[in-house]
Design a protein around this motif. Structure first.
Motif, mmCIF file in Angstrom:
data_model
loop_
_atom_site.group_PDB
_atom_site.id
_atom_site.type_symbol
_atom_site.label_atom_id
_atom_site.label_comp_id
_atom_site.label_asym_id
_atom_site.label_seq_id
_atom_site.Cartn_x
_atom_site.Cartn_y
_atom_site.Cartn_z
ATOM 1 N N LYS A 1 -61.393 82.285 -5.530
ATOM 2 C CA LYS A 1 -60.100 83.223 -5.857
ATOM 3 C C LYS A 1 -58.819 82.243 -5.465
ATOM 4 C CE LYS A 1 -59.510 87.551 -5.690
ATOM 5 N NZ LYS A 1 -59.414 89.048 -5.363
ATOM 6 N N PRO A 2 -57.627 81.837 -6.518
ATOM 7 C CA PRO A 2 -56.608 81.048 -5.834
ATOM 8 C C PRO A 2 -55.688 81.792 -5.374
ATOM 9 C CG PRO A 2 -56.601 81.357 -8.572
ATOM 10 C CD PRO A 2 -58.015 82.003 -7.803
ATOM 11 N N TYR A 3 -54.623 81.200 -4.423
ATOM 12 C CA TYR A 3 -53.747 81.801 -3.890
ATOM 13 C C TYR A 3 -52.745 82.126 -5.002
ATOM 14 C CZ TYR A 3 -49.199 82.342 -1.086
ATOM 15 O OH TYR A 3 -48.025 82.890 -0.610
ATOM 16 N N PHE A 4 -52.160 81.393 -6.065
ATOM 17 C CA PHE A 4 -51.498 81.545 -6.833
ATOM 18 C C PHE A 4 -52.464 82.199 -8.247
ATOM 19 C CE2 PHE A 4 -48.877 78.819 -4.619
ATOM 20 C CZ PHE A 4 -47.632 79.616 -4.413
ATOM 21 N N ALA A 5 -52.016 83.127 -9.109
ATOM 22 C CA ALA A 5 -52.727 83.314 -10.179
ATOM 23 C C ALA A 5 -52.642 82.395 -11.267
ATOM 24 C CB ALA A 5 -52.084 84.867 -10.624
ATOM 25 N N HIS A 6 -53.658 82.304 -11.817
ATOM 26 C CA HIS A 6 -53.703 81.327 -13.230
ATOM 27 C C HIS A 6 -52.751 81.852 -14.213
ATOM 28 C CE1 HIS A 6 -56.460 78.691 -11.451
ATOM 29 N NE2 HIS A 6 -57.340 79.507 -11.414
ATOM 30 N N GLY A 7 -51.915 81.039 -14.792
ATOM 31 C CA GLY A 7 -51.078 81.136 -15.926
ATOM 32 C C GLY A 7 -49.803 82.077 -15.546
ATOM 33 N N VAL A 8 -49.381 82.132 -14.218
ATOM 34 C CA VAL A 8 -47.920 82.653 -13.637
ATOM 35 C C VAL A 8 -47.325 81.178 -13.288
ATOM 36 C CG1 VAL A 8 -46.865 84.298 -12.317
ATOM 37 C CG2 VAL A 8 -49.100 84.712 -13.142
ATOM 38 N N PRO A 9 -46.377 80.538 -14.225
ATOM 39 C CA PRO A 9 -45.869 79.520 -13.610
ATOM 40 C C PRO A 9 -44.602 80.057 -12.771
ATOM 41 C CG PRO A 9 -45.309 79.916 -15.754
ATOM 42 C CD PRO A 9 -46.267 81.093 -15.514
ATOM 43 N N LEU A 10 -44.427 79.034 -11.599
ATOM 44 C CA LEU A 10 -43.426 79.241 -10.638
ATOM 45 C C LEU A 10 -42.778 78.105 -10.131
ATOM 46 C CD1 LEU A 10 -45.395 81.465 -7.729
ATOM 47 C CD2 LEU A 10 -43.357 82.062 -9.566
ATOM 48 N N ASP A 11 -41.470 77.991 -10.120
ATOM 49 C CA ASP A 11 -40.670 76.798 -9.720
ATOM 50 C C ASP A 11 -40.203 77.415 -8.150
ATOM 51 O OD1 ASP A 11 -40.963 75.062 -11.843
ATOM 52 O OD2 ASP A 11 -39.170 76.393 -12.762
ATOM 53 N N LEU A 12 -40.580 76.638 -7.187
ATOM 54 C CA LEU A 12 -40.443 76.972 -5.930
ATOM 55 C C LEU A 12 -39.954 75.890 -5.130
ATOM 56 C CD1 LEU A 12 -43.964 78.008 -5.046
ATOM 57 C CD2 LEU A 12 -41.816 79.424 -5.532
ATOM 58 N N LYS A 13 -39.088 76.302 -4.355
ATOM 59 C CA LYS A 13 -38.267 75.291 -3.366
ATOM 60 C C LYS A 13 -38.950 75.332 -1.859
ATOM 61 C CE LYS A 13 -34.351 78.432 -2.453
ATOM 62 N NZ LYS A 13 -32.828 78.932 -2.832
ATOM 63 N N PRO A 14 -38.849 74.406 -1.278
ATOM 64 C CA PRO A 14 -39.483 74.390 0.134
ATOM 65 C C PRO A 14 -38.577 75.032 1.206
ATOM 66 C CG PRO A 14 -39.330 71.921 -0.612
ATOM 67 C CD PRO A 14 -38.823 73.122 -1.668
ATOM 68 N N LEU A 15 -39.012 75.640 2.134
ATOM 69 C CA LEU A 15 -38.286 76.322 3.060
ATOM 70 C C LEU A 15 -38.587 75.843 4.557
ATOM 71 C CD1 LEU A 15 -38.411 80.022 2.271
ATOM 72 C CD2 LEU A 15 -36.577 78.449 1.576
ATOM 73 N N GLY A 16 -39.838 75.254 4.465
ATOM 74 C CA GLY A 16 -40.080 74.450 5.678
ATOM 75 C C GLY A 16 -41.691 74.489 5.962
ATOM 76 N N SER A 17 -42.248 73.840 6.772
ATOM 77 C CA SER A 17 -43.480 74.077 7.399
ATOM 78 C C SER A 17 -43.631 73.661 8.836
ATOM 79 C CB SER A 17 -44.150 72.574 6.814
ATOM 80 O OG SER A 17 -43.652 71.371 7.377
ATOM 81 N N GLU A 18 -44.841 74.274 9.356
ATOM 82 C CA GLU A 18 -45.111 74.341 10.900
ATOM 83 C C GLU A 18 -46.381 74.218 11.240
ATOM 84 O OE1 GLU A 18 -44.636 77.742 14.108
ATOM 85 O OE2 GLU A 18 -43.709 78.034 12.248
ATOM 86 N N ARG A 19 -46.961 73.257 12.039
ATOM 87 C CA ARG A 19 -48.054 73.288 12.598
ATOM 88 C C ARG A 19 -48.613 74.321 13.450
ATOM 89 N NH1 ARG A 19 -51.368 67.485 13.769
ATOM 90 N NH2 ARG A 19 -53.418 68.702 14.260
ATOM 91 N N LEU A 20 -49.849 75.007 13.132
ATOM 92 C CA LEU A 20 -49.981 76.139 13.944
ATOM 93 C C LEU A 20 -51.394 75.680 14.491
ATOM 94 C CD1 LEU A 20 -49.350 78.948 11.435
ATOM 95 C CD2 LEU A 20 -47.845 78.387 12.996
ATOM 96 N N PRO A 21 -51.854 76.661 15.606
ATOM 97 C CA PRO A 21 -53.068 76.517 16.173
ATOM 98 C C PRO A 21 -54.057 76.321 15.060
ATOM 99 C CG PRO A 21 -52.055 78.351 17.300
ATOM 100 C CD PRO A 21 -51.340 77.760 15.983
ATOM 101 N N GLU A 22 -55.422 75.663 15.448
ATOM 102 C CA GLU A 22 -56.550 75.499 14.653
ATOM 103 C C GLU A 22 -56.154 74.356 13.494
ATOM 104 O OE1 GLU A 22 -58.881 79.073 13.572
ATOM 105 O OE2 GLU A 22 -57.772 80.024 15.075
ATOM 106 N N ASP A 23 -55.283 73.800 13.733
ATOM 107 C CA ASP A 23 -54.850 72.745 12.691
ATOM 108 C C ASP A 23 -54.462 73.291 11.450
ATOM 109 O OD1 ASP A 23 -55.201 70.493 14.254
ATOM 110 O OD2 ASP A 23 -57.359 70.387 14.035
#
Length: 185
Positions: free
Chosen positions: A153-175
């Motif tokens: 099961k994908p995080y994003f549903a198939h057939g639902v296009p989205l244009d996104l802009k990055p807000l940031g990233s962060e490394r968390l425990p457990e890699d």
């Protein structure tokens, strides 16, 4: 007005469940669990689809088990305290601190966003896809495990296009890598 966030654990190739239909990850270890505890503590409202709500119901009584860890007990407490809305046409009743919405889901979702102060968590891939189509999701949070599911099961549903802009990233425990995005429009 609330801010709706869709966040899920996902594999590197974008799946929230493996091909067998179940999560391929065991529960998070203490440090990552405590990160999720703090997130749950700060959620003003949880909105669930039926399947995700049924999975999460374990937290209704999990804190009564004397063998659980203090961080699991803490999460159970935060989860129990957070008001919940369950979107379902098949359920007839829901548990404590929850209410059921079965009709006119889009109008109900818009009203919940308008009347809630703070962060609103939406959980369940199909439900999140609907919220995304309605333009209600303010932030997508992908908690990426360094593993490949190979399907499911994908995080994003198939057939639902989205244009996104990055807000940031962060490394968390457990890699785990947290990737945050907002709709680009």
């Amino acid at each position: 007005m609330g801010r709706i966030i869709y966040g899920m654990l996902t594999s590197l190739d974008g799946y929230i469940e493996g091909a067998a239909g179940a999560s391929q990850w065991s529960g998070p270890k203490e440090q990552l669990h405590r990160y999720f505890n703090e997130m749950q503590r700060n959620i003003a409202l949880d909105i669930y689809g039926r399947r995700m709500y049924e999975v999460m119901r374990v937290w209704d009584t999990y804190d009564r088990d004397p063998s659980i860890t203090d961080f699991e007990r803490e999460f159970a407490h935060f989860w129990q305290q957070t008001p919940k809305v369950v979107i379902s046409t098949t359920l007839k009743e829901v548990g404590a601190n929850a209410r059921l919405v079965s009709d006119d889901v889009e109008a109900a979702a818009r009203a919940l966003k308008a009347e809630t102060e703070g962060d609103i968590s939406v959980s369940g891939a199909e439900l999140a896809a609907s919220f995304g189509r309605w333009g209600l999701i303010d932030e997508y949070q992908l908690f990426v495990y360094p593993s490949v599911a190979g399907g499911g099961k994908p995080y994003f549903a198939h057939g639902v296009p989205l244009d996104l802009k990055p807000l940031g990233s962060e490394r968390l425990p457990e890699d785990v890598l947290l990737l945050r995005y907002a709709p680009a429009g």
